[in-house]
Scaffold this motif. Structure first.
Motif, mmCIF file in Angstrom:
data_model
loop_
_atom_site.group_PDB
_atom_site.id
_atom_site.type_symbol
_atom_site.label_atom_id
_atom_site.label_comp_id
_atom_site.label_asym_id
_atom_site.label_seq_id
_atom_site.Cartn_x
_atom_site.Cartn_y
_atom_site.Cartn_z
ATOM 1 N N ALA A 97 -18.056 -13.937 7.777
ATOM 2 C CA ALA A 97 -19.064 -14.945 7.158
ATOM 3 C C ALA A 97 -18.800 -14.846 5.552
ATOM 4 C CB ALA A 97 -20.403 -14.584 7.402
ATOM 5 N N GLY A 98 -18.662 -13.541 5.023
ATOM 6 C CA GLY A 98 -18.507 -13.479 3.691
ATOM 7 C C GLY A 98 -16.935 -13.667 2.935
ATOM 8 N N GLY A 99 -16.009 -13.868 4.013
ATOM 9 C CA GLY A 99 -14.805 -14.426 3.401
ATOM 10 C C GLY A 99 -13.770 -13.581 4.425
ATOM 11 N N ILE A 100 -12.281 -13.498 3.967
ATOM 12 C CA ILE A 100 -11.331 -12.747 4.768
ATOM 13 C C ILE A 100 -11.538 -11.217 4.557
ATOM 14 C CG2 ILE A 100 -8.967 -12.660 5.032
ATOM 15 C CD1 ILE A 100 -9.906 -15.416 5.917
ATOM 16 N N ARG A 101 -11.149 -10.480 5.739
ATOM 17 C CA ARG A 101 -11.229 -9.137 5.537
ATOM 18 C C ARG A 101 -9.806 -8.936 5.997
ATOM 19 N NH1 ARG A 101 -16.124 -5.982 4.126
ATOM 20 N NH2 ARG A 101 -14.977 -4.397 5.225
ATOM 21 N N PHE A 102 -9.446 -7.587 5.729
ATOM 22 C CA PHE A 102 -8.193 -7.045 6.111
ATOM 23 C C PHE A 102 -8.449 -5.841 6.967
ATOM 24 C CE2 PHE A 102 -7.177 -9.727 2.598
ATOM 25 C CZ PHE A 102 -6.047 -10.538 2.826
ATOM 26 N N ARG A 103 -7.835 -5.922 8.130
ATOM 27 C CA ARG A 103 -8.033 -4.733 9.221
ATOM 28 C C ARG A 103 -6.910 -3.908 9.284
ATOM 29 N NH1 ARG A 103 -10.545 -6.914 14.083
ATOM 30 N NH2 ARG A 103 -12.560 -6.720 12.579
ATOM 31 N N ALA A 104 -7.032 -2.573 9.076
ATOM 32 C CA ALA A 104 -5.906 -1.590 9.090
ATOM 33 C C ALA A 104 -5.742 -1.247 10.521
ATOM 34 C CB ALA A 104 -6.289 -0.549 7.989
ATOM 35 N N ARG A 105 -4.594 -1.388 11.314
ATOM 36 C CA ARG A 105 -4.640 -0.925 12.749
ATOM 37 C C ARG A 105 -3.499 -0.004 12.891
ATOM 38 N NH1 ARG A 105 -4.828 -5.280 16.793
ATOM 39 N NH2 ARG A 105 -6.353 -3.870 17.900
ATOM 40 N N ARG A 106 -3.566 1.171 13.790
ATOM 41 C CA ARG A 106 -2.515 2.054 14.203
ATOM 42 C C ARG A 106 -2.190 1.991 15.502
ATOM 43 N NH1 ARG A 106 -2.137 6.334 10.736
ATOM 44 N NH2 ARG A 106 -0.362 4.923 9.449
ATOM 45 N N TYR A 107 -1.115 2.023 15.948
ATOM 46 C CA TYR A 107 -0.967 2.279 17.374
ATOM 47 C C TYR A 107 -1.015 3.771 17.892
ATOM 48 C CZ TYR A 107 1.279 1.650 22.081
ATOM 49 O OH TYR A 107 1.308 1.619 23.412
ATOM 50 N N ASN A 108 -1.674 3.865 19.045
ATOM 51 C CA ASN A 108 -2.009 5.161 19.466
ATOM 52 C C ASN A 108 -1.208 5.315 20.813
ATOM 53 O OD1 ASN A 108 -2.694 7.581 21.102
ATOM 54 N ND2 ASN A 108 -4.897 7.434 20.092
ATOM 55 N N PRO A 109 0.024 5.948 20.835
ATOM 56 C CA PRO A 109 1.029 5.895 22.043
ATOM 57 C C PRO A 109 0.556 6.700 23.214
ATOM 58 C CG PRO A 109 2.034 7.154 20.239
ATOM 59 C CD PRO A 109 0.736 6.781 19.650
ATOM 60 N N THR A 110 -0.639 7.387 23.106
ATOM 61 C CA THR A 110 -1.262 8.312 24.366
ATOM 62 C C THR A 110 -2.151 7.213 24.760
ATOM 63 O OG1 THR A 110 -1.111 10.306 22.884
ATOM 64 C CG2 THR A 110 -2.562 10.211 24.722
ATOM 65 N N ALA A 111 -2.961 6.274 24.014
ATOM 66 C CA ALA A 111 -3.887 5.520 24.772
ATOM 67 C C ALA A 111 -3.108 4.139 25.276
ATOM 68 C CB ALA A 111 -5.035 5.243 24.052
ATOM 69 N N ALA A 171 -2.734 1.867 23.098
ATOM 70 C CA ALA A 171 -3.646 0.691 22.514
ATOM 71 C C ALA A 171 -3.578 0.831 20.897
ATOM 72 C CB ALA A 171 -4.933 0.876 22.940
ATOM 73 N N PHE A 172 -3.930 0.025 20.384
ATOM 74 C CA PHE A 172 -4.176 0.207 18.814
ATOM 75 C C PHE A 172 -5.527 0.663 18.454
ATOM 76 C CE2 PHE A 172 -0.725 -2.920 18.965
ATOM 77 C CZ PHE A 172 0.017 -2.590 17.923
ATOM 78 N N ARG A 173 -5.749 1.341 17.403
ATOM 79 C CA ARG A 173 -6.997 1.792 16.904
ATOM 80 C C ARG A 173 -7.162 1.261 15.628
ATOM 81 N NH1 ARG A 173 -6.829 7.851 15.335
ATOM 82 N NH2 ARG A 173 -6.181 7.107 13.579
ATOM 83 N N ASP A 174 -8.499 0.731 15.298
ATOM 84 C CA ASP A 174 -8.841 0.160 13.967
ATOM 85 C C ASP A 174 -9.181 1.187 13.099
ATOM 86 O OD1 ASP A 174 -8.364 -2.332 15.255
ATOM 87 O OD2 ASP A 174 -10.434 -2.887 15.527
ATOM 88 N N LEU A 175 -8.512 1.222 12.036
ATOM 89 C CA LEU A 175 -8.954 2.189 11.031
ATOM 90 C C LEU A 175 -10.140 1.837 9.953
ATOM 91 C CD1 LEU A 175 -5.429 3.553 10.013
ATOM 92 C CD2 LEU A 175 -7.174 4.487 11.797
ATOM 93 N N GLY A 176 -10.130 0.484 10.029
ATOM 94 C CA GLY A 176 -11.025 0.037 8.999
ATOM 95 C C GLY A 176 -11.059 -1.488 8.589
ATOM 96 N N ASP A 177 -11.871 -2.184 8.081
ATOM 97 C CA ASP A 177 -11.902 -3.579 7.560
ATOM 98 C C ASP A 177 -12.139 -3.297 5.961
ATOM 99 O OD1 ASP A 177 -11.530 -4.511 10.080
ATOM 100 O OD2 ASP A 177 -13.395 -5.269 9.978
ATOM 101 N N PHE A 178 -11.312 -4.164 5.126
ATOM 102 C CA PHE A 178 -11.297 -3.889 3.666
ATOM 103 C C PHE A 178 -11.148 -5.499 3.107
ATOM 104 C CE2 PHE A 178 -9.425 -0.313 5.494
ATOM 105 C CZ PHE A 178 -9.664 0.679 4.986
ATOM 106 N N TRP A 179 -11.739 -5.666 1.836
ATOM 107 C CA TRP A 179 -11.628 -6.912 1.420
ATOM 108 C C TRP A 179 -10.500 -7.399 0.613
ATOM 109 C CZ3 TRP A 179 -15.020 -10.174 2.576
ATOM 110 C CH2 TRP A 179 -16.453 -10.027 2.896
ATOM 111 N N SER A 180 -9.468 -6.487 0.499
ATOM 112 C CA SER A 180 -8.257 -6.398 -0.156
ATOM 113 C C SER A 180 -7.095 -5.981 0.842
ATOM 114 C CB SER A 180 -7.826 -6.034 -1.518
ATOM 115 O OG SER A 180 -7.594 -4.602 -1.387
#
Length: 67
Positions: free
Chosen positions: A30-44, A46-55
């Motif tokens: 709603a407030g605009g575009i955010r950028f999500r940092a994601r890292r792959y977890n080979p054990t699971a 699946a990807f794990r989200d590290l956080g959403d950022f404005w830049s």
């Protein structure tokens, strides 16, 4: 760091040597575009989200420091 397009609104984040350290995903909110940092977890397997950022720079920095 270098970004390489992986899909619409998704980039691979590469170290200078070419190793993938994570992904950057553009997320519309709603407030605009955010950028999500994601890292792959080979054990699971699946990807794990590290956080959403404005830049994108902040999201990449998160991936760098979370190694």
């Amino acid at each position: 760091m270098r970004l390489v397009a992986a899909a619409p609104s998704l980039w691979r984040v590469l170290e200078p040597g070419g190793r993938v350290i994570g992904h950057l995903q553009e997320v519309a909110q709603a407030g605009g575009i955010r950028f999500r940092a994601r890292r792959y977890n080979p054990t699971a397997h699946a990807f794990r989200d590290l956080g959403d950022f404005w830049s994108a720079d902040d999201a990449v920095e998160c991936l760098v420091f979370a190694r």
